[in-house]
Design a protein around this motif. Structure first.
Motif, mmCIF file in Angstrom:
data_model
loop_
_atom_site.group_PDB
_atom_site.id
_atom_site.type_symbol
_atom_site.label_atom_id
_atom_site.label_comp_id
_atom_site.label_asym_id
_atom_site.label_seq_id
_atom_site.Cartn_x
_atom_site.Cartn_y
_atom_site.Cartn_z
ATOM 1 N N SER A 173 -18.059 -20.392 15.458
ATOM 2 C CA SER A 173 -19.060 -19.629 16.204
ATOM 3 C C SER A 173 -18.921 -18.134 15.917
ATOM 4 O O SER A 173 -17.809 -17.599 15.898
ATOM 5 N N PHE A 174 -20.042 -17.474 15.729
ATOM 6 C CA PHE A 174 -20.042 -16.037 15.442
ATOM 7 C C PHE A 174 -19.374 -15.279 16.584
ATOM 8 O O PHE A 174 -19.663 -15.512 17.749
ATOM 9 N N LYS A 175 -18.492 -14.377 16.238
ATOM 10 C CA LYS A 175 -17.700 -13.555 17.151
ATOM 11 C C LYS A 175 -16.609 -14.349 17.846
ATOM 12 O O LYS A 175 -15.469 -13.925 17.909
ATOM 13 N N ARG A 176 -16.933 -15.525 18.377
ATOM 14 C CA ARG A 176 -15.982 -16.332 19.139
ATOM 15 C C ARG A 176 -14.888 -16.928 18.257
ATOM 16 O O ARG A 176 -13.764 -17.133 18.701
ATOM 17 N N GLY A 177 -15.212 -17.217 16.997
ATOM 18 C CA GLY A 177 -14.275 -17.893 16.116
ATOM 19 C C GLY A 177 -13.714 -16.986 15.047
ATOM 20 O O GLY A 177 -13.457 -15.800 15.272
ATOM 21 N N ALA A 178 -13.501 -17.548 13.857
ATOM 22 C CA ALA A 178 -12.952 -16.767 12.754
ATOM 23 C C ALA A 178 -13.899 -15.624 12.395
ATOM 24 O O ALA A 178 -15.129 -15.778 12.434
ATOM 25 N N ILE A 179 -13.331 -14.501 12.028
ATOM 26 C CA ILE A 179 -14.121 -13.298 11.751
ATOM 27 C C ILE A 179 -14.788 -13.373 10.388
ATOM 28 O O ILE A 179 -15.903 -12.890 10.213
ATOM 29 N N VAL A 180 -14.124 -13.991 9.411
ATOM 30 C CA VAL A 180 -14.658 -14.040 8.055
ATOM 31 C C VAL A 180 -14.354 -15.405 7.446
ATOM 32 O O VAL A 180 -13.356 -16.042 7.782
#
Length: 272
Positions: free
Chosen positions: A174-181
């Protein structure tokens, strides 16, 4: 969970004792729930300052609070060595690489029995964590068998932020919630994306370029090296990765207007 709890208890015992006083029952689970709540994406209508304190990057950079207890979930490198406690805390950061990670919390028999739906047990080749928080995923390909674009296709077709079977958001993706890249890597090229959105996912090249000004990377003269070894020998070294997370990753928030004149905020994660 063991890394985030271990880092907090080793480096901030006084604050941990306050938290345990606030939550004498199931203190560890209560803390994990506090972290998870702070990781959740902020209200899109919230002010940009508030939005930047949420998500993985926000939690790594800002304190989380519970009544009288305040916690830092990452210690970035201090500017100087005048404070030995800060320097020691920096050394206590836990950076972990997990290979072949089955990432969906819904890919279990227990979830199937409870809800009647089960996610496929997709695996990601490598996931990098800082103190228990995911910061990067990597899909690896060998050009002898599959090109780097096969890794990109995987991210677009099977690494989905919402699981198609359970219809639930995947925390890691998930965007922001998970891995950054998210990196797609072969021995010749690297591509990256910061927002997974199925077929709409946009990957940028993360290559050094060639000596003659071309795209991609120069093939090393040393046959024992890969053209993309800068990724793990430079970018993803613990000190360098922590410095990137502290100084260079940027959550860009823009005011937009749709064709009917309605205003909305667009968030983009900029990874240098």
């Amino acid at each position: 969970p063991a890394d985030v709890l271990g880092f907090v208890r080793e480096t901030q015992d006084a604050e941990w004792q306050k938290f345990c006083g606030n939550h004498p029952k199931d203190s560890e689970q209560q803390f994990l729930e506090l972290v998870a709540k702070q990781l959740q994406k902020a209200d899109p209508n919230a002010t940009s300052g508030v939005s930047r304190t949420y998500g993985t990057l926000g939690v790594l950079r800002h304190e989380i609070k519970d009544r009288n207890a305040r916690f830092s979930l990452c210690q970035f490198k201090p500017e100087h060595d005048l404070n030995p406690d800060t320097r020691q805390r920096y050394k206590q950061n836990r950076l972990r690489v997990v290979p072949e990670l089955v990432y969906s919390p819904y890919a279990t028999a227990a979830h199937l029995a409870e809800t009647g739906a089960k996610a496929k047990a997709w695996r990601i080749d490598l996931v990098l964590f800082v103190n228990g928080l995911p910061v990067a995923t990597l899909e690896l390909k060998s050009e002898f068998k599959q090109a780097v674009h096969n890794a990109i296709k995987q991210y677009k077709t099977t690494r989905l932020p919402v699981d198609p079977q359970t219809k639930k958001p995947e925390p890691l993706l998930s965007f922001k919630r998970g891995a950054i890249v998210h990196f797609a890597v072969s021995q010749y090229e690297v591509y990256m994306a910061t927002h997974l959105a199925g077929e709409d996912t946009y990957f940028l090249p993360f290559n050094k370029g060639t000596a003659d000004g071309g795209a991609g990377n120069d093939v090393p003269k040393d046959v024992n090296r890969y053209a993309t070894d800068y990724l793990w020998n430079e970018v993803l070294l613990p000190d360098n990765l922590l410095n990137i997370l502290a100084r260079y990753v940027h959550l860009q928030i823009e005011e937009k207007e749709d064709f009917e004149g309605r205003k909305y905020k667009k968030e983009s994660m900029i990874f240098p």
